[in-house]
Design an enzyme around this catalytic site. Structure first.
Site, PDB file in Angstrom:
ATOM      1  N   LYS A 185       0.830  -1.214   0.000  1.00  0.00           N
ATOM      2  CA  LYS A 185       0.000   0.000   0.000  1.00  0.00           C
ATOM      3  C   LYS A 185       0.860   1.257   0.000  1.00  0.00           C
ATOM      4  O   LYS A 185       0.550   2.218  -0.689  1.00  0.00           O
ATOM      5  CB  LYS A 185      -0.934   0.030   1.230  1.00  0.00           C
ATOM      6  CG  LYS A 185      -1.895  -1.138   1.312  1.00  0.00           C
ATOM      7  CD  LYS A 185      -2.922  -0.942   2.421  1.00  0.00           C
ATOM      8  CE  LYS A 185      -2.321  -0.853   3.814  1.00  0.00           C
ATOM      9  NZ  LYS A 185      -1.652  -2.083   4.286  1.00  0.00           N
ATOM     10  N   ARG A 203      -9.242   0.790   9.374  1.00  0.00           N
ATOM     11  CA  ARG A 203      -8.739  -0.546   9.690  1.00  0.00           C
ATOM     12  C   ARG A 203      -9.692  -1.310  10.604  1.00  0.00           C
ATOM     13  O   ARG A 203      -9.372  -2.435  11.000  1.00  0.00           O
ATOM     14  CB  ARG A 203      -7.397  -0.431  10.388  1.00  0.00           C
ATOM     15  CG  ARG A 203      -6.183  -0.544   9.454  1.00  0.00           C
ATOM     16  CD  ARG A 203      -4.940  -0.276  10.274  1.00  0.00           C
ATOM     17  NE  ARG A 203      -3.770  -0.947   9.844  1.00  0.00           N
ATOM     18  CZ  ARG A 203      -2.723  -0.313   9.283  1.00  0.00           C
ATOM     19  NH1 ARG A 203      -2.768   0.971   9.016  1.00  0.00           N
ATOM     20  NH2 ARG A 203      -1.637  -0.988   8.987  1.00  0.00           N
ATOM     21  N   ARG A 226      11.977  -6.104   4.814  1.00  0.00           N
ATOM     22  CA  ARG A 226      11.816  -4.669   4.516  1.00  0.00           C
ATOM     23  C   ARG A 226      12.794  -3.820   5.325  1.00  0.00           C
ATOM     24  O   ARG A 226      13.040  -4.069   6.490  1.00  0.00           O
ATOM     25  CB  ARG A 226      10.382  -4.246   4.837  1.00  0.00           C
ATOM     26  CG  ARG A 226      10.112  -2.784   4.520  1.00  0.00           C
ATOM     27  CD  ARG A 226       8.664  -2.509   4.364  1.00  0.00           C
ATOM     28  NE  ARG A 226       7.935  -2.558   5.614  1.00  0.00           N
ATOM     29  CZ  ARG A 226       6.629  -2.298   5.718  1.00  0.00           C
ATOM     30  NH1 ARG A 226       5.937  -2.008   4.636  1.00  0.00           N
ATOM     31  NH2 ARG A 226       6.032  -2.350   6.881  1.00  0.00           N
ATOM     32  N   ARG A 249      12.056  -1.495  10.750  1.00  0.00           N
ATOM     33  CA  ARG A 249      11.045  -0.942  11.658  1.00  0.00           C
ATOM     34  C   ARG A 249      10.803  -1.905  12.802  1.00  0.00           C
ATOM     35  O   ARG A 249      10.796  -3.123  12.595  1.00  0.00           O
ATOM     36  CB  ARG A 249       9.730  -0.739  10.888  1.00  0.00           C
ATOM     37  CG  ARG A 249       9.611   0.612  10.219  1.00  0.00           C
ATOM     38  CD  ARG A 249       8.460   0.705   9.249  1.00  0.00           C
ATOM     39  NE  ARG A 249       7.169   0.195   9.722  1.00  0.00           N
ATOM     40  CZ  ARG A 249       6.041   0.278   9.019  1.00  0.00           C
ATOM     41  NH1 ARG A 249       6.038   0.865   7.831  1.00  0.00           N
ATOM     42  NH2 ARG A 249       4.915  -0.198   9.483  1.00  0.00           N
ATOM     43  N   ARG A 283       0.595  -8.168  13.931  1.00  0.00           N
ATOM     44  CA  ARG A 283      -0.057  -7.325  12.909  1.00  0.00           C
ATOM     45  C   ARG A 283      -0.962  -8.166  12.006  1.00  0.00           C
ATOM     46  O   ARG A 283      -2.060  -7.733  11.648  1.00  0.00           O
ATOM     47  CB  ARG A 283       1.002  -6.608  12.061  1.00  0.00           C
ATOM     48  CG  ARG A 283       1.702  -5.512  12.836  1.00  0.00           C
ATOM     49  CD  ARG A 283       2.977  -5.083  12.140  1.00  0.00           C
ATOM     50  NE  ARG A 283       2.732  -4.223  11.000  1.00  0.00           N
ATOM     51  CZ  ARG A 283       3.649  -3.971  10.062  1.00  0.00           C
ATOM     52  NH1 ARG A 283       4.836  -4.531  10.133  1.00  0.00           N
ATOM     53  NH2 ARG A 283       3.377  -3.159   9.081  1.00  0.00           N
TER      54      ARG A 283
HETATM   55  P1  AMP Z   1       1.244   1.110   8.537  1.00  0.00           P
HETATM   56  O1  AMP Z   1       2.380   2.022   8.237  1.00  0.00           O
HETATM   57  O2  AMP Z   1      -0.006   1.446   7.752  1.00  0.00           O
HETATM   58  O3  AMP Z   1       1.617  -0.348   8.431  1.00  0.00           O
HETATM   59  O4  AMP Z   1       0.834   1.375  10.071  1.00  0.00           O
HETATM   60  C1  AMP Z   1       1.750   1.145  11.115  1.00  0.00           C
HETATM   61  C2  AMP Z   1       1.017   1.030  12.428  1.00  0.00           C
HETATM   62  O5  AMP Z   1       0.333   2.261  12.717  1.00  0.00           O
HETATM   63  C3  AMP Z   1      -0.060  -0.037  12.505  1.00  0.00           C
HETATM   64  O6  AMP Z   1       0.463  -1.335  12.755  1.00  0.00           O
HETATM   65  C4  AMP Z   1      -0.890   0.492  13.680  1.00  0.00           C
HETATM   66  O7  AMP Z   1      -0.242   0.254  14.913  1.00  0.00           O
HETATM   67  C5  AMP Z   1      -0.879   1.993  13.420  1.00  0.00           C
HETATM   68  N1  AMP Z   1      -2.007   2.391  12.554  1.00  0.00           N
HETATM   69  C6  AMP Z   1      -1.940   2.965  11.320  1.00  0.00           C
HETATM   70  N2  AMP Z   1      -3.159   3.182  10.825  1.00  0.00           N
HETATM   71  C7  AMP Z   1      -4.037   2.740  11.760  1.00  0.00           C
HETATM   72  C8  AMP Z   1      -5.454   2.662  11.822  1.00  0.00           C
HETATM   73  N3  AMP Z   1      -6.237   3.090  10.814  1.00  0.00           N
HETATM   74  N4  AMP Z   1      -6.021   2.135  12.941  1.00  0.00           N
HETATM   75  C9  AMP Z   1      -5.273   1.714  13.977  1.00  0.00           C
HETATM   76  N5  AMP Z   1      -3.923   1.720  13.966  1.00  0.00           N
HETATM   77  C10 AMP Z   1      -3.310   2.234  12.873  1.00  0.00           C
END
Ligand code: AMP
Length: 216
Positions: A13, A88, A127, A160, A171
């Site tokens: 994404k 989410r 990654r 990360r 996750r």
């Molecule tokens: P991402 O970079 O999209 O993989 O997001 C990294 C982390 O940010 C996720 O594993 C969550 O801990 C938090 N996060 C990002 N977007 C959301 C969301 N819409 N709802 C809840 N947690 C989020």
């Protein structure tokens, strides 16, 4: 145009979101990237979110929703925006619909990036992310030109905290339990478009572009 990028962690994404936003000419609103920025800046919200993120857990709905509400009210979102990583949960999806409804807006399409779980684990564990500009690499599939350094800005590449094995497992569990059900919500509304996201970034981008063009 309002687009939602949907899919499990590691589905691509982030990579596709940046390209799509640039092509369509709309801001890329990535909740994960915003939280990482707020955490790096040491803000209260960022510090709160960081605990959940490191563990691979979802940040509570209220925190995320407030953040998105504020972000999409910015002037650069007037002509549309792309949401990467939001919603989410079903509750987030419902609140997003309410927020957009109040503004007389609606989602044009939810692009679902479809990738098998073994591919996701392989992608996430390899990654590497630039600490400065956020560009992503993969130790095998997309290595940087210079080991451990970002091609774009020369800063260090790191793994990360949430790309460590235990966090990856959490996750994927969070995705299956709380996020995947959102697919049914959008399918019922007729806005869901699924994309086979296992191919090269170019192939996936071509599929996305075909869908986006059909919406214009
Ligand atoms: P991402 O970079 O999209 O993989 O997001 C990294 C982390 O940010 C996720 O594993 C969550 O801990 C938090 N996060 C990002 N977007 C959301 C969301 N819409 N709802 C809840 N947690 C989020």
């Amino acid at each position: 145009m309002i687009l939602v990028l949907f899919g499990p962690p590691g589905a691509g994404k982030g990579t596709q979101g940046a390209r799509i936003a640039e092509t369509v000419g709309i801001p890329n609103v990535s909740t994960g990237a915003i939280f990482r920025g707020l955490a790096a800046a040491g803000t209260e919200v960022g510090t709160k979110a960081l605990g959940y993120m490191k563990a691979g857990e979802l940040v509570p709905d209220q925190i995320v929703v407030d953040l998105v509400r504020e972000r999409i009210a910015q002037p650069d979102c007037e002509g549309g925006f792309l949401l990467d990583g939001f919603p989410r949960t079903i509750a987030q999806a419902e609140i997003l619909d309410m927020m957009l409804g109040e503004l007389g807006l609606s989602i044009d399409a939810v692009l679902n990036f479809d990738v098998a779980e073994d591919v996701l684990i392989e992608r996430l564990s390899g990654r590497r992310t630039c600490i400065t500009c956020g560009a992503t690499y993969h130790v095998v599939a997309v290595p940087p030109k210079l080991d451990g350094k970002c091609d774009a800005c020369g800063a260090d590449l790191v793994q990360r905290a949430d790309d460590m094995p235990e966090s990856i497992r959490t996750r994927l569990r969070e995705y299956a339990g709380k996020t995947a059900p959102v697919l049914g919500y959008y399918d019922a509304k007729g806005s869901l478009k699924s994309i086979d996201a296992v191919g090269s970034p170019e192939d996936v981008f071509a599929s996305v572009t075909a869908i986006v063009q059909s919406l214009a």
